[in-house]
Every structure is written in structure tokens, then in C-alpha cells.
Design a protein around this motif. Structure first.
Motif, PDB file in Angstrom:
ATOM      1  N   UNK A  19      89.368 -57.703  -0.148  1.00 44.52           N
ATOM      2  CA  UNK A  19      89.238 -56.444  -0.874  1.00 44.52           C
ATOM      3  C   UNK A  19      87.769 -56.056  -0.818  1.00 44.52           C
ATOM      4  N   UNK A  20      87.423 -55.016  -0.131  1.00 44.95           N
ATOM      5  CA  UNK A  20      86.039 -54.633   0.095  1.00 44.95           C
ATOM      6  C   UNK A  20      85.254 -54.311  -1.159  1.00 44.95           C
ATOM      7  N   UNK A  21      85.910 -54.243  -2.310  1.00 38.93           N
ATOM      8  CA  UNK A  21      85.246 -53.898  -3.557  1.00 38.93           C
ATOM      9  C   UNK A  21      84.653 -55.108  -4.273  1.00 38.93           C
ATOM     10  N   UNK A  22      84.876 -56.304  -3.775  1.00 38.01           N
ATOM     11  CA  UNK A  22      84.438 -57.498  -4.500  1.00 38.01           C
ATOM     12  C   UNK A  22      83.521 -58.371  -3.658  1.00 38.01           C
ATOM     13  N   UNK A  23      82.348 -58.662  -4.217  1.00 40.33           N
ATOM     14  CA  UNK A  23      81.419 -59.635  -3.660  1.00 40.33           C
ATOM     15  C   UNK A  23      81.046 -60.578  -4.789  1.00 40.33           C
ATOM     16  N   UNK A  24      80.900 -61.842  -4.461  1.00 39.19           N
ATOM     17  CA  UNK A  24      80.602 -62.855  -5.465  1.00 39.19           C
ATOM     18  C   UNK A  24      79.328 -63.580  -5.072  1.00 39.19           C
ATOM     19  N   UNK A  25      78.492 -63.866  -6.056  1.00 41.28           N
ATOM     20  CA  UNK A  25      77.243 -64.587  -5.838  1.00 41.28           C
ATOM     21  C   UNK A  25      77.357 -65.973  -6.428  1.00 41.28           C
ATOM     22  N   UNK A  26      76.718 -66.953  -5.789  1.00 40.67           N
ATOM     23  CA  UNK A  26      76.690 -68.285  -6.353  1.00 40.67           C
ATOM     24  C   UNK A  26      76.354 -69.330  -5.317  1.00 40.67           C
ATOM     25  N   UNK A  27      76.243 -70.564  -5.796  1.00 44.60           N
ATOM     26  CA  UNK A  27      75.945 -71.708  -4.945  1.00 44.60           C
ATOM     27  C   UNK A  27      77.262 -72.400  -4.621  1.00 44.60           C
ATOM     28  N   UNK A  28      77.552 -72.563  -3.351  1.00 45.51           N
ATOM     29  CA  UNK A  28      78.781 -73.243  -2.937  1.00 45.51           C
ATOM     30  C   UNK A  28      78.591 -74.733  -3.157  1.00 45.51           C
ATOM     31  N   UNK A  29      79.455 -75.314  -3.976  1.00 47.68           N
ATOM     32  CA  UNK A  29      79.354 -76.726  -4.330  1.00 47.68           C
ATOM     33  C   UNK A  29      80.308 -77.599  -3.526  1.00 47.68           C
ATOM     34  N   UNK A  45      83.583 -71.266 -10.405  1.00 44.02           N
ATOM     35  CA  UNK A  45      84.686 -70.411  -9.976  1.00 44.02           C
ATOM     36  C   UNK A  45      85.285 -71.011  -8.709  1.00 44.02           C
ATOM     37  N   UNK A  46      86.564 -70.787  -8.498  1.00 44.71           N
ATOM     38  CA  UNK A  46      87.260 -71.271  -7.317  1.00 44.71           C
ATOM     39  C   UNK A  46      87.842 -70.073  -6.580  1.00 44.71           C
ATOM     40  N   UNK A  47      87.592 -70.023  -5.275  1.00 44.03           N
ATOM     41  CA  UNK A  47      88.093 -68.927  -4.450  1.00 44.03           C
ATOM     42  C   UNK A  47      89.002 -69.478  -3.362  1.00 44.03           C
ATOM     43  N   UNK A  48      90.082 -68.762  -3.107  1.00 47.12           N
ATOM     44  CA  UNK A  48      91.017 -69.132  -2.061  1.00 47.12           C
ATOM     45  C   UNK A  48      90.397 -68.808  -0.703  1.00 47.12           C
ATOM     46  N   UNK A  49      90.356 -69.781   0.213  1.00 42.29           N
ATOM     47  CA  UNK A  49      89.765 -69.569   1.535  1.00 42.29           C
ATOM     48  C   UNK A  49      90.504 -68.507   2.332  1.00 42.29           C
ATOM     49  N   UNK A  50      91.792 -68.321   2.059  1.00 39.04           N
ATOM     50  CA  UNK A  50      92.575 -67.334   2.808  1.00 39.04           C
ATOM     51  C   UNK A  50      92.124 -65.901   2.528  1.00 39.04           C
ATOM     52  N   UNK A  51      91.449 -65.679   1.399  1.00 38.95           N
ATOM     53  CA  UNK A  51      91.044 -64.331   1.026  1.00 38.95           C
ATOM     54  C   UNK A  51      89.557 -64.077   1.230  1.00 38.95           C
ATOM     55  N   UNK A  52      88.838 -65.059   1.750  1.00 37.25           N
ATOM     56  CA  UNK A  52      87.412 -64.873   2.014  1.00 37.25           C
ATOM     57  C   UNK A  52      87.251 -64.298   3.411  1.00 37.25           C
ATOM     58  N   UNK A  53      86.538 -63.190   3.472  1.00 37.54           N
ATOM     59  CA  UNK A  53      86.329 -62.509   4.736  1.00 37.54           C
ATOM     60  C   UNK A  53      84.998 -62.894   5.364  1.00 37.54           C
ATOM     61  N   UNK A  54      83.972 -63.081   4.524  1.00 44.23           N
ATOM     62  CA  UNK A  54      82.622 -63.251   5.037  1.00 44.23           C
ATOM     63  C   UNK A  54      81.794 -64.038   4.033  1.00 44.23           C
ATOM     64  N   UNK A  68      67.014 -58.027  -3.722  1.00 40.79           N
ATOM     65  CA  UNK A  68      68.112 -57.378  -4.423  1.00 40.79           C
ATOM     66  C   UNK A  68      69.151 -56.968  -3.393  1.00 40.79           C
ATOM     67  N   UNK A  69      70.406 -57.118  -3.763  1.00 41.06           N
ATOM     68  CA  UNK A  69      71.503 -56.842  -2.851  1.00 41.06           C
ATOM     69  C   UNK A  69      72.256 -55.635  -3.360  1.00 41.06           C
ATOM     70  N   UNK A  70      72.508 -54.683  -2.483  1.00 41.89           N
ATOM     71  CA  UNK A  70      73.274 -53.491  -2.839  1.00 41.89           C
ATOM     72  C   UNK A  70      74.723 -53.760  -2.494  1.00 41.89           C
ATOM     73  N   UNK A  71      75.609 -53.564  -3.478  1.00 43.01           N
ATOM     74  CA  UNK A  71      77.038 -53.827  -3.278  1.00 43.01           C
ATOM     75  C   UNK A  71      77.731 -52.601  -2.833  1.00 43.01           C
TER      76      UNK A  71
END
Length: 71
Positions: A19-29, A45-54, A68-71
Motif C-alpha cells: 500500500x503506497x500510503x504506508x512507510x515505517x521507520x525503525x531498526x530491523x532486529x 512491531x512485526x511486519x509480514x514479509x509478503x507485504x513489504x515492497x521495499x 528528513x524523509x518526505x513521505x
């Protein structure tokens, strides 16, 4: 995707979902067969790998501070 995501373990990243409307920031553990565990401001937070695009490492300025990152 799992092997590629493992390269970002312990790095501050930006994760983009299908979904192009969502970006998440954080350290991958941790990266497992179907999920990515991300820590952001002490919260996990836990994210499903099937829904990660980039996945992208958070860009830094010359002085080492985050850009600074522009969303």
C-alpha cells in the motif's frame, strides 16, 4: 526476500509496504521466514514479509545525522 532483508539487521531503515500510503521507520532486529521484527522508539512491531515492497537504509547527512524523509 528473507535473505535480502537480513542484510539490514541492526540498521535504521525505512520499510515500504504494498500500500503506497504506508512507510515505517525503525531498526530491523530479526528476520524470520514470514516476518520482520522492527523496533521504533522502544516499541516492537512485526511486519509480514509478503507485504513489504521495499527496504531502504535511512539516509544520513555528512555529519552523521538522519536526513528528513518526505513521505
Amino acid at each position: 526476500m528473507k535473505e535480502l532483508a537480513e542484510r539490514f539487521i541492526d540498521k535504521d531503515c525505512i520499510i515500504y509496504s504494498f500500500d503506497g500510503n504506508h512507510q515505517y521507520l525503525g531498526v530491523i532486529k530479526q528476520v524470520t521466514d514470514g516476518a520482520v521484527l522492527v523496533e521504533n522508539n522502544g516499541e516492537i512491531e512485526v511486519f509480514n514479509l509478503d507485504f513489504i515492497l521495499h527496504i531502504k537504509e535511512h539516509p544520513k547527512k555528512r555529519n552523521g545525522k538522519k536526513k528528513s524523509v518526505v513521505y
